[in-house]
Design a protein around this motif. Structure first.
Motif, mmCIF file in Angstrom:
data_model
loop_
_atom_site.group_PDB
_atom_site.id
_atom_site.type_symbol
_atom_site.label_atom_id
_atom_site.label_comp_id
_atom_site.label_asym_id
_atom_site.label_seq_id
_atom_site.Cartn_x
_atom_site.Cartn_y
_atom_site.Cartn_z
ATOM 1 N N ALA A 100 0.831 -1.202 0.000
ATOM 2 C CA ALA A 100 0.000 0.000 0.000
ATOM 3 C C ALA A 100 0.867 1.254 0.000
ATOM 4 N N SER A 101 1.960 1.256 0.757
ATOM 5 C CA SER A 101 2.873 2.403 0.791
ATOM 6 C C SER A 101 3.527 2.610 -0.577
ATOM 7 N N HIS A 102 3.943 1.536 -1.183
ATOM 8 C CA HIS A 102 4.552 1.634 -2.510
ATOM 9 C C HIS A 102 3.545 2.174 -3.526
ATOM 10 N N PHE A 103 2.314 1.707 -3.459
ATOM 11 C CA PHE A 103 1.272 2.198 -4.352
ATOM 12 C C PHE A 103 1.034 3.691 -4.121
ATOM 13 N N SER A 104 1.020 4.115 -2.865
ATOM 14 C CA SER A 104 0.795 5.522 -2.538
ATOM 15 C C SER A 104 1.912 6.406 -3.093
ATOM 16 N N GLN A 108 1.553 9.372 -6.010
ATOM 17 C CA GLN A 108 2.044 10.743 -5.883
ATOM 18 C C GLN A 108 3.007 11.089 -7.010
ATOM 19 N N LYS A 109 3.885 10.166 -7.375
ATOM 20 C CA LYS A 109 4.848 10.397 -8.453
ATOM 21 C C LYS A 109 4.129 10.641 -9.774
ATOM 22 N N VAL A 110 3.114 9.850 -10.061
ATOM 23 C CA VAL A 110 2.359 10.024 -11.313
ATOM 24 C C VAL A 110 1.635 11.375 -11.309
ATOM 25 N N LEU A 111 1.059 11.743 -10.186
ATOM 26 C CA LEU A 111 0.367 13.041 -10.114
ATOM 27 C C LEU A 111 1.338 14.209 -10.301
#
Length: 115
Positions: A100-104, A108-111
């Motif tokens: 979940a942390s990696h997905f978060s 953020q990086k994509v945004l």
């Protein structure tokens, strides 16, 4: 003359042995000569394993399996709270938290890259 007869006899025995071997091979597999595609110059590709690869590549099936394993570990830890059962649940819960942390972080990086 006698030596010549011995050589002829040996040659005939060799021919008969070869004939016997090829006849025995043909009788063992009578369709061999009709299956041209299974000769020396063809390669038979192995059939792909559909079920194992599809499940491994299907993200929905993977996530369902992870959730099911986590829920099963929780249920086992609640119903039978031994040290090992609780430890197993904590390990699975930590793995899920890391994902979940990696997905978060990726979210953020994509945004930031594509607002």
């Amino acid at each position: 003359m006698k030596k010549f007869n011995v050589i002829i006899l040996q040659f005939m025995m060799a021919v008969m042995a070869c004939n016997f071997i090829t006849t025995a091979a043909a009788e063992a597999n009578p369709d061999y000569y009709e299956q041209h595609e299974k000769g020396w110059h063809w390669y038979a590709d192995p059939l792909p394993e559909k079920s194992a690869k599809n499940n491994a590549q299907d993200p929905v099936a993977q996530m369902t399996a992870v959730k099911q394993a986590l829920q099963q570990a929780l249920d086992q830890a609640v119903l039978n709270p031994t040290t090992q059962n609780v430890k197993n649940y904590i390990v699975l819960q930590n793995q899920m938290s890391e994902r979940a942390s990696h997905f978060s972080l990726m979210w953020q990086k994509v945004l930031l890259q594509d607002p």
